[in-house]
Design an enzyme around this catalytic site. Structure first.
Site, PDB file in Angstrom:
ATOM      1  N   GLY A  46       0.814  -1.220   0.000  1.00 35.80           N
ATOM      2  CA  GLY A  46       0.000   0.000   0.000  1.00 35.80           C
ATOM      3  C   GLY A  46       0.842   1.263   0.000  1.00 35.80           C
ATOM      4  O   GLY A  46       1.677   1.463   0.871  1.00 35.80           O
ATOM      5  N   VAL A  47       0.609   2.138  -0.987  1.00 33.25           N
ATOM      6  CA  VAL A  47       1.319   3.426  -1.016  1.00 33.25           C
ATOM      7  C   VAL A  47       0.384   4.603  -0.753  1.00 33.25           C
ATOM      8  O   VAL A  47       0.843   5.698  -0.429  1.00 33.25           O
ATOM      9  CB  VAL A  47       2.104   3.648  -2.336  1.00 33.25           C
ATOM     10  CG1 VAL A  47       3.335   2.752  -2.385  1.00 33.25           C
ATOM     11  CG2 VAL A  47       1.230   3.437  -3.560  1.00 33.25           C
ATOM     12  N   GLY A 108      -2.137  -0.544  -9.698  1.00 29.21           N
ATOM     13  CA  GLY A 108      -2.999  -1.492  -9.014  1.00 29.21           C
ATOM     14  C   GLY A 108      -3.764  -0.700  -7.972  1.00 29.21           C
ATOM     15  O   GLY A 108      -3.623   0.519  -7.892  1.00 29.21           O
ATOM     16  N   HIS A 151      -4.491   9.065  -9.104  1.00 31.87           N
ATOM     17  CA  HIS A 151      -5.254   7.855  -8.757  1.00 31.87           C
ATOM     18  C   HIS A 151      -6.200   8.128  -7.577  1.00 31.87           C
ATOM     19  O   HIS A 151      -7.367   7.742  -7.600  1.00 31.87           O
ATOM     20  CB  HIS A 151      -4.258   6.726  -8.419  1.00 31.87           C
ATOM     21  CG  HIS A 151      -4.886   5.433  -8.002  1.00 31.87           C
ATOM     22  ND1 HIS A 151      -4.818   4.292  -8.777  1.00 31.87           N
ATOM     23  CD2 HIS A 151      -5.573   5.067  -6.888  1.00 31.87           C
ATOM     24  CE1 HIS A 151      -5.456   3.306  -8.161  1.00 31.87           C
ATOM     25  NE2 HIS A 151      -5.915   3.751  -7.010  1.00 31.87           N
ATOM     26  N   GLU A 152      -5.684   8.818  -6.553  1.00 31.56           N
ATOM     27  CA  GLU A 152      -6.490   9.066  -5.344  1.00 31.56           C
ATOM     28  C   GLU A 152      -7.598  10.090  -5.605  1.00 31.56           C
ATOM     29  O   GLU A 152      -8.715   9.949  -5.095  1.00 31.56           O
ATOM     30  CB  GLU A 152      -5.604   9.509  -4.185  1.00 31.56           C
ATOM     31  CG  GLU A 152      -4.536   8.490  -3.774  1.00 31.56           C
ATOM     32  CD  GLU A 152      -5.079   7.096  -3.514  1.00 31.56           C
ATOM     33  OE1 GLU A 152      -6.156   6.970  -2.900  1.00 31.56           O
ATOM     34  OE2 GLU A 152      -4.439   6.119  -3.957  1.00 31.56           O
TER      35      GLU A 152
HETATM   36 ZN    ZN Z   1      -6.959   2.844  -5.443  1.00 36.80          ZN
END
Ligand code: ZN
Length: 176
Positions: A46-47, A108, A151-152
């Site tokens: 997880g990043v 991902g 992405h976020e």
């Molecule tokens: Zn995501």
């Protein structure tokens, strides 16, 4: 353990609500941010995580210490430990600038286990947001961080990377 919702959950498709600025330092929001960090750190890969991913339709995302370490270690030969960095919270984030230059990058998502695909993202992004103390700041980044910002922010608008990805493959950990 804090549950991370998966892709068929309707909450991931909602437009998340802005956090009223005077609520940022409330116990309620503090608890949500703390739960987001717990969920994020429960995942080895997880990043970053967005609030809807733990079932809260609010405009908050957290970038893990690990992401900053990865960025730093890319530009230097000396390996800085993850403990040199902290998680960073972005509340009511707003992307102010995106570079015209884009790249196809592998992506991902903690809510889309275990699909991976190539997504076209701007190489640089500048985001304006509030921190946990309710202070406004601006953060410009390239590479992985710029990708994370995009992405976020998509999560907060009900968009998942699989909506825009190509060459999607399923790669559960045991196959890796
Ligand atoms: Zn995501």
């Amino acid at each position: 353990m804090v549950k991370i919702v998966q892709k068929d959950d309707a909450i991931l498709r909602h437009t998340a609500h802005a956090v009223p600025v005077h609520d940022i330092t409330s116990t309620h929001i503090k608890k949500i941010i703390s739960d987001m960090k717990k969920a994020l750190h429960s995942q080895e890969d997880g990043v970053a995580i967005a609030a809807p991913q733990i079932g809260e339709s609010l405009r908050i995302f957290v970038v893990a210490d690990k992401a900053f370490a990865i960025m730093k270690n890319k530009e230097s030969d000396l390996e800085a430990p993850v403990s040199d960095f902290s998680d960073m919270v972005f509340i009511n984030p707003n992307i102010k600038k995106l570079s015209r230059k884009k790249a196809w990058l592998e992506e991902g998502c903690l809510s889309v286990r275990y699909l991976y695909g190539m997504v076209e993202r701007s190489e640089k992004a500048t985001v304006e947001a509030y921190n946990e103390k309710g202070e406004k700041f601006t953060y410009g980044a390239s590479g992985l961080l710029a990708q994370i910002f995009q992405h976020e922010t998509d999560h907060l608008n009900g968009v998942l990377f699989i909506d825009k990805a190509k060459d999607i493959k399923d790669a559960p950990p045991e196959d890796k």
